[in-house]
Design a protein around this motif. Sequence first.
Motif, PDB file in Angstrom:
ATOM      1  N   LYS A 403      16.311  42.849  58.661  1.00  6.41           N
ATOM      2  CA  LYS A 403      16.672  43.800  59.575  1.00  6.41           C
ATOM      3  C   LYS A 403      16.577  45.021  59.096  1.00  6.41           C
ATOM      4  O   LYS A 403      16.207  45.411  57.608  1.00  6.41           O
ATOM      5  N   ALA A 404      16.650  46.016  59.545  1.00  5.76           N
ATOM      6  CA  ALA A 404      16.579  47.445  59.346  1.00  5.76           C
ATOM      7  C   ALA A 404      17.631  48.056  58.269  1.00  5.76           C
ATOM      8  O   ALA A 404      18.752  47.699  58.914  1.00  5.76           O
ATOM      9  N   PHE A 405      17.497  48.602  57.343  1.00  6.74           N
ATOM     10  CA  PHE A 405      18.615  49.121  56.433  1.00  6.74           C
ATOM     11  C   PHE A 405      18.216  50.590  56.242  1.00  6.74           C
ATOM     12  O   PHE A 405      16.915  51.015  56.306  1.00  6.74           O
ATOM     13  N   ILE A 406      19.427  51.435  55.692  1.00  4.32           N
ATOM     14  CA  ILE A 406      19.207  52.807  55.363  1.00  4.32           C
ATOM     15  C   ILE A 406      18.787  52.370  53.653  1.00  4.32           C
ATOM     16  O   ILE A 406      19.526  51.914  52.845  1.00  4.32           O
ATOM     17  N   VAL A 407      17.536  52.730  53.255  1.00  7.41           N
ATOM     18  CA  VAL A 407      17.244  52.433  51.963  1.00  7.41           C
ATOM     19  C   VAL A 407      17.254  53.684  51.162  1.00  7.41           C
ATOM     20  O   VAL A 407      16.856  54.898  51.629  1.00  7.41           O
ATOM     21  N   HIS A 408      17.738  53.515  50.041  1.00  9.10           N
ATOM     22  CA  HIS A 408      17.894  54.722  49.134  1.00  9.10           C
ATOM     23  C   HIS A 408      17.074  54.824  47.879  1.00  9.10           C
ATOM     24  O   HIS A 408      16.978  55.759  47.054  1.00  9.10           O
ATOM     25  N   ALA A 409      16.869  53.443  47.463  1.00 10.03           N
ATOM     26  CA  ALA A 409      16.027  53.486  46.023  1.00 10.03           C
ATOM     27  C   ALA A 409      15.214  52.351  46.220  1.00 10.03           C
ATOM     28  O   ALA A 409      15.558  51.136  46.861  1.00 10.03           O
ATOM     29  N   VAL A 410      13.886  52.509  45.477  1.00 13.41           N
ATOM     30  CA  VAL A 410      13.351  51.124  45.374  1.00 13.41           C
ATOM     31  C   VAL A 410      12.557  51.085  44.035  1.00 13.41           C
ATOM     32  O   VAL A 410      12.244  52.497  43.295  1.00 13.41           O
ATOM     33  N   GLN A 411      12.837  50.131  42.995  1.00 15.47           N
ATOM     34  CA  GLN A 411      12.277  49.776  41.890  1.00 15.47           C
ATOM     35  C   GLN A 411      11.259  48.882  41.862  1.00 15.47           C
ATOM     36  O   GLN A 411      11.389  47.972  42.215  1.00 15.47           O
ATOM     37  N   ILE A 412       9.917  49.312  41.200  1.00 14.54           N
ATOM     38  CA  ILE A 412       8.765  48.481  41.362  1.00 14.54           C
ATOM     39  C   ILE A 412       8.605  48.235  39.747  1.00 14.54           C
ATOM     40  O   ILE A 412       8.249  48.963  39.053  1.00 14.54           O
ATOM     41  N   ASN A 413       8.679  46.820  39.378  1.00 13.52           N
ATOM     42  CA  ASN A 413       8.554  46.267  38.231  1.00 13.52           C
ATOM     43  C   ASN A 413       7.234  45.452  38.037  1.00 13.52           C
ATOM     44  O   ASN A 413       6.991  44.475  38.917  1.00 13.52           O
ATOM     45  N   TYR A 414       6.490  46.006  37.225  1.00 13.68           N
ATOM     46  CA  TYR A 414       5.101  45.303  36.846  1.00 13.68           C
ATOM     47  C   TYR A 414       5.255  44.363  35.747  1.00 13.68           C
ATOM     48  O   TYR A 414       6.070  44.718  34.675  1.00 13.68           O
ATOM     49  N   ALA A 415       4.759  43.070  35.909  1.00 11.65           N
ATOM     50  CA  ALA A 415       4.809  42.279  34.661  1.00 11.65           C
ATOM     51  C   ALA A 415       3.108  42.156  34.033  1.00 11.65           C
ATOM     52  O   ALA A 415       2.484  42.606  34.714  1.00 11.65           O
ATOM     53  N   ASN A 464      -3.365  57.437  43.099  1.00  6.42           N
ATOM     54  CA  ASN A 464      -4.228  58.084  42.110  1.00  6.42           C
ATOM     55  C   ASN A 464      -3.306  58.722  40.765  1.00  6.42           C
ATOM     56  O   ASN A 464      -3.857  59.810  40.230  1.00  6.42           O
ATOM     57  N   ALA A 465      -2.182  57.856  40.741  1.00  8.26           N
ATOM     58  CA  ALA A 465      -1.398  58.612  39.633  1.00  8.26           C
ATOM     59  C   ALA A 465      -2.009  58.516  38.090  1.00  8.26           C
ATOM     60  O   ALA A 465      -2.912  57.649  37.872  1.00  8.26           O
ATOM     61  N   GLU A 466      -1.441  59.329  37.308  1.00  9.67           N
ATOM     62  CA  GLU A 466      -2.051  59.524  35.885  1.00  9.67           C
ATOM     63  C   GLU A 466      -1.107  58.967  35.029  1.00  9.67           C
ATOM     64  O   GLU A 466      -1.373  59.023  33.748  1.00  9.67           O
ATOM     65  N   THR A 467      -0.063  58.252  35.479  1.00  3.36           N
ATOM     66  CA  THR A 467       1.150  57.861  34.566  1.00  3.36           C
ATOM     67  C   THR A 467       1.173  56.312  34.614  1.00  3.36           C
ATOM     68  O   THR A 467       0.425  55.512  35.270  1.00  3.36           O
ATOM     69  N   ASP A 468       1.487  55.617  33.426  1.00  3.25           N
ATOM     70  CA  ASP A 468       1.604  54.236  33.277  1.00  3.25           C
ATOM     71  C   ASP A 468       3.244  53.997  33.212  1.00  3.25           C
ATOM     72  O   ASP A 468       3.778  53.635  32.143  1.00  3.25           O
ATOM     73  N   LEU A 469       3.786  53.715  34.504  1.00  3.42           N
ATOM     74  CA  LEU A 469       5.203  53.491  34.616  1.00  3.42           C
ATOM     75  C   LEU A 469       5.307  52.204  35.031  1.00  3.42           C
ATOM     76  O   LEU A 469       5.372  51.948  36.409  1.00  3.42           O
ATOM     77  N   SER A 470       5.687  50.980  34.222  1.00  5.78           N
ATOM     78  CA  SER A 470       5.565  49.672  34.872  1.00  5.78           C
ATOM     79  C   SER A 470       7.187  49.349  35.363  1.00  5.78           C
ATOM     80  O   SER A 470       7.292  48.252  35.877  1.00  5.78           O
ATOM     81  N   HIS A 471       8.224  50.178  35.309  1.00 14.04           N
ATOM     82  CA  HIS A 471       9.331  50.018  35.838  1.00 14.04           C
ATOM     83  C   HIS A 471       9.801  51.216  36.540  1.00 14.04           C
ATOM     84  O   HIS A 471      10.913  52.021  36.475  1.00 14.04           O
ATOM     85  N   ASP A 472       8.788  51.623  37.580  1.00 15.01           N
ATOM     86  CA  ASP A 472       9.167  52.932  38.145  1.00 15.01           C
ATOM     87  C   ASP A 472      10.055  52.942  39.223  1.00 15.01           C
ATOM     88  O   ASP A 472      10.469  51.728  40.019  1.00 15.01           O
ATOM     89  N   LEU A 473      10.744  54.046  39.530  1.00 12.15           N
ATOM     90  CA  LEU A 473      11.970  54.176  40.516  1.00 12.15           C
ATOM     91  C   LEU A 473      11.809  55.318  41.328  1.00 12.15           C
ATOM     92  O   LEU A 473      11.538  56.403  41.123  1.00 12.15           O
ATOM     93  N   ILE A 474      12.215  54.763  42.570  1.00 14.03           N
ATOM     94  CA  ILE A 474      11.935  55.995  43.694  1.00 14.03           C
ATOM     95  C   ILE A 474      13.157  56.177  44.213  1.00 14.03           C
ATOM     96  O   ILE A 474      13.831  55.147  44.603  1.00 14.03           O
TER      97      ILE A 474
END
Length: 596
Positions: A403-415, A464-474
């Motif tokens: 369902k729809a939520f108010i989202v405040h943060a997303v963490q994207i974890n690459y393996a 087009n990022a030039e960073t390497d962040l495997s546990h990025d946080l928005i």
Amino acid sequence: MKYFCNPININYRYQFNADPRRGGELQICREAADPSMILFQGRYYIFASMTLGVWVSDDLVTWENRRLPDDLPLYDYAPDVRVIGEYVYFCASAREHNCDRWRTKDILNGPYERIEGSFPFWDPNLFLDDDGHVYFYWGCSNETPIWGVELAPETMQPIGEKIALVKGHPCEIGFERVGEDNSTLPASPEIVEAKYQAFVKAQGVPEAYIPADVKPLIRGMFSDKPYIEGTWMDKHEGRYYLQYAAPGTQYNTYSDGVYVGEGPLGPFRLAENNPYSYKPGGFLPGAGHGSTMRDMEGRFWHTATMRISINHDFERRVGIWPAGFDEDGELFCNQRYGDWPMALDGEPWRDPAWMLLSVGKAATASSFAPGHEPEKAVEENVQTWWRAASNSRDEWLCLDLGKAFIVHAVQINYADDKIDVLCPGEIRPGSQARYIDEAEHVTQWKLEGSLDGENWFVVKDKSNAETDLSHDLIVREEGFIARYLRLSDMAVPFEQNPSVSGLRVFGLGDGEKPALPIFTAERRDDLDMCVRIEEKPDTLGWNILFGASPEKLYHSNMIFHSGETRVGALIKGREYYVRVDAFNENGITAGKCVKL
């Protein structure tokens, strides 16, 4: 308000490991561990193993990786740093030769002045007492103790003989037992030798060819004795707090214990609150071998090693948590929701600002490799992941929150999934033979949100990022409304097929908090307790809290299943109180505290 989410959002460097304990087979993973964190001249610095540099921050939230000079021992483990006067003193670990020290007045620009060492050591920690005396602690073994000695401040040479300070007691201290969830007691010498001989035979290499310094490491793999290591000393209101790590970095129960003494070289007693730093559950477990620091606002923080240990035992990350001393002088660390976004400000036992929305939700993808289905990205387990069937930028992963939520943060974890590339440099020999990759990789993606799964808006475009962040946080403190989140347009290092261990979403629902959790807690023996939790349809997960009193439930274990959970971190002869808190998308409901 500033927020961060463990592990630290930084570029973790790739290691090309040729571990002699595993026949020299090349194993590739990212690694950073054993963090020493200090405040120096108004900035924060973390020195961590195998980073070739130092992490620097102005606020404990945003970190930058800066290269250090090559003449420092950057390939040696467990770098230790301490501020003494206007200098920062640096050293690291080596068993094969005497360990030198360096000092500098400028961490980022140098120069570094070398101070000749006089003995080998592993997992060092330097400590300046209030009276100007300097002490040194070291040790990393499942056979020998933590040692301590006084040093001459001018030369850093030992004064007197070293003193044995802390030994392992896995039959009395539950959290020192090795294995997942502290499950194993030490093996007999006969079993160790039999396993060692079988291992040597399986390698097809004559035992005489195995280096002398490697043989005890191999035997140690089979002893099931805890590694007692990773010291750090703090002084608070006249008492000395000697912190140490156990039982091993590859276990979910890697933790920091603490002994307390009236003098810098003891005698020491096991503190009432133990383990001090302990995080066996949640998305990314482990909280051992770290350091404790006071920030510019007077708040305490603990940083320590977090465990992945899939591609290599030493596949690790670094986390930070609020810490402090209570009114009785007990050192504590809050890791109750220790890999969720947390606000930088607030009292140490603050609850998380937002709740976990993504665990167990429906996930779909453009494709997947066998055994790496899209739902693996929402299991809250860093050791499992979705893997696309190709490395095309047309691959995508989509999450339906229901369902729809108010989202405040997303963490994207690459393996990383069994990288198969040639080592780009020369392997440095030794018991930890490796090459640390200095290439500037990039990790790129685009995150979109939707209310209906058809009309999409961009949350963050890093294609087009030039960073390497495997546990990025928005972070979106004001929040945005979404039911669907789609990760696409991905590119990761070494042209891998993108693999996501956690597409983790945090926010707030508008429904009811969970019902009061119903549970029982029973002590099975000196070191173990069993907690049985009744399943509730409105509950996503639970935090098992325990400690010395109802007001000091300092230890926590986050789980996502009802039924029976064994907790093996108890200490023989001590009383405990237990509480189970339930949580869902809407909040936390504290349970009733019971005496064990």
